[in-house]
Design a protein around this motif. Structure first.
Motif, PDB file in Angstrom:
ATOM      1  N   VAL A  72       0.835  -1.202   0.000  1.00 28.39           N
ATOM      2  CA  VAL A  72       0.000   0.000   0.000  1.00 28.39           C
ATOM      3  C   VAL A  72       0.868   1.250   0.000  1.00 28.39           C
ATOM      4  N   THR A  73       1.914   1.245   0.839  1.00 31.40           N
ATOM      5  CA  THR A  73       2.824   2.393   0.911  1.00 31.40           C
ATOM      6  C   THR A  73       3.565   2.583  -0.408  1.00 31.40           C
ATOM      7  N   SER A 135     -10.720   2.314  -2.653  1.00 32.11           N
ATOM      8  CA  SER A 135     -11.194   1.269  -1.743  1.00 32.11           C
ATOM      9  C   SER A 135     -10.214   1.017  -0.603  1.00 32.11           C
ATOM     10  N   VAL A 136      -8.905   1.052  -0.894  1.00 36.53           N
ATOM     11  CA  VAL A 136      -7.909   0.872   0.162  1.00 36.53           C
ATOM     12  C   VAL A 136      -7.962   2.041   1.149  1.00 36.53           C
ATOM     13  N   THR A 137      -8.140   3.246   0.632  1.00 38.54           N
ATOM     14  CA  THR A 137      -8.227   4.432   1.493  1.00 38.54           C
ATOM     15  C   THR A 137      -9.460   4.370   2.379  1.00 38.54           C
ATOM     16  N   LEU A 138     -10.602   4.006   1.793  1.00 34.07           N
ATOM     17  CA  LEU A 138     -11.832   3.881   2.577  1.00 34.07           C
ATOM     18  C   LEU A 138     -11.684   2.819   3.661  1.00 34.07           C
ATOM     19  N   ALA A 139     -11.035   1.700   3.299  1.00 29.41           N
ATOM     20  CA  ALA A 139     -10.822   0.623   4.266  1.00 29.41           C
ATOM     21  C   ALA A 139      -9.936   1.088   5.419  1.00 29.41           C
ATOM     22  N   SER A 140      -8.944   1.939   5.121  1.00 34.73           N
ATOM     23  CA  SER A 140      -8.038   2.421   6.166  1.00 34.73           C
ATOM     24  C   SER A 140      -8.762   3.310   7.173  1.00 34.73           C
ATOM     25  N   TYR A 141      -9.871   3.919   6.733  1.00 30.49           N
ATOM     26  CA  TYR A 141     -10.679   4.755   7.630  1.00 30.49           C
ATOM     27  C   TYR A 141     -11.901   3.998   8.157  1.00 30.49           C
ATOM     28  N   HIS A 142     -11.903   2.685   7.948  1.00 30.97           N
ATOM     29  CA  HIS A 142     -12.974   1.803   8.428  1.00 30.97           C
ATOM     30  C   HIS A 142     -14.345   2.166   7.839  1.00 30.97           C
ATOM     31  N   LEU A 143     -14.332   2.678   6.615  1.00 32.83           N
ATOM     32  CA  LEU A 143     -15.576   2.995   5.921  1.00 32.83           C
ATOM     33  C   LEU A 143     -15.926   1.934   4.889  1.00 32.83           C
ATOM     34  N   PHE A 144     -15.064   0.924   4.790  1.00 39.18           N
ATOM     35  CA  PHE A 144     -15.262  -0.115   3.782  1.00 39.18           C
ATOM     36  C   PHE A 144     -14.578  -1.388   4.244  1.00 39.18           C
ATOM     37  N   VAL A 145     -15.233  -2.508   4.046  1.00 35.92           N
ATOM     38  CA  VAL A 145     -14.634  -3.809   4.358  1.00 35.92           C
ATOM     39  C   VAL A 145     -14.720  -4.690   3.117  1.00 35.92           C
ATOM     40  N   PHE A 146     -13.725  -5.552   2.959  1.00 34.54           N
ATOM     41  CA  PHE A 146     -13.643  -6.389   1.763  1.00 34.54           C
ATOM     42  C   PHE A 146     -14.438  -7.675   1.933  1.00 34.54           C
ATOM     43  N   GLU A 147     -15.755  -7.531   2.094  1.00 34.46           N
ATOM     44  CA  GLU A 147     -16.678  -8.650   2.120  1.00 34.46           C
ATOM     45  C   GLU A 147     -17.494  -8.633   0.837  1.00 34.46           C
ATOM     46  N   ASN A 148     -17.884  -9.808   0.380  1.00 36.49           N
ATOM     47  CA  ASN A 148     -18.513  -9.915  -0.936  1.00 36.49           C
ATOM     48  C   ASN A 148     -19.725  -9.001  -1.105  1.00 36.49           C
ATOM     49  N   ILE A 149     -20.626  -8.982  -0.119  1.00 37.70           N
ATOM     50  CA  ILE A 149     -21.834  -8.171  -0.252  1.00 37.70           C
ATOM     51  C   ILE A 149     -21.500  -6.684  -0.220  1.00 37.70           C
TER      52      ILE A 149
END
Length: 212
Positions: A72-73, A135-149
């Motif tokens: 990511v970095t 998507s990686v940025t959103l995940a880092s702020y806990h606004l997105f998780v990599f689940e199928n749904i």
């Protein structure tokens, strides 16, 4: 709310990525002016279909690298260099684009416009790295998780956002056509400013990672 956040995130990300005048949205607008709304909509449908697969592939790739902070970095550092180079190019090197004279376009079938939309969208590789970063940025702020749904909801939001922006170009381009000359004359400055802002934000994140 669990599904609303990724849906809105995808919609907003798509709007930000597509709203600047570019090949796909401007082509959709021109087809509408020359051939009518039906052909333009078929063009948009073709483009959006390819965008669906691009976003889905991008998010799947982001899921793989999300557990690798070093990757990511590295992507952030590469992104900073790319955006910095683009900023310098558009602000100081690129020549002012010339406005093209209107030309007559022959009537084309809905099928040909559908495949033209797919072709131009497929030739545009920007969505894949763009949605990886988003998507990686959103995940880092806990606004997105990599689940199928959640991934599907995010992709759906991206498709809705893409269609909404492209449809807006079709619906309103005729009303703002006179202003496009101004946009074209200042396009390099606009793009350079956007890439410069992204470069600054990326640099801040890199510095925060190493020294924060």
């Amino acid at each position: 709310m669990v599904y609303l956040t990724p849906l809105l995130s995808g919609f907003i990300a798509a709007a930000i990525g597509i709203i600047p005048p570019g090949l796909i949205n401007m082509t959709a607008a021109k087809i509408n002016l020359k051939e009518g709304k039906k052909n333009a909509l078929w063009f948009v449908i073709g483009a959006v279909l390819v965008i669906f697969f691009q976003v889905y592939v991008a998010v799947l790739f982001a899921r793989v690298i999300d557990n690798r902070p070093d990757v990511v970095t590295l992507l952030r550092e590469v992104g900073f260099v790319i955006f910095a180079i683009l900023t310098i190019y558009f602000l100081f090197i690129a020549k002012e684009p010339k406005t093209k004279k209107k030309s007559k376009i022959k009537k084309s079938s809905k099928k040909s416009r559908f495949f033209l939309g797919m072709l131009l969208s497929a030739l545009n590789f920007f969505p894949i790295p763009y949605y990886v970063v988003v998507s990686v940025t959103l995940a880092s702020y806990h606004l997105f998780v990599f689940e199928n749904i959640i991934i599907f909801t995010f992709v759906l939001g991206s498709i809705l956002g893409s269609f909404a922006v492209l449809y807006s170009y079709i619906a309103f381009f005729g009303k703002i056509e006179k202003k496009t000359d101004y946009l074209m004359r200042n396009m390099n400055t606009i793009i350079g400013s956007i890439t410069g802002l992204v470069a600054i934000v990326t640099l801040f994140n890199i510095l925060n990672y190493y020294f924060g």
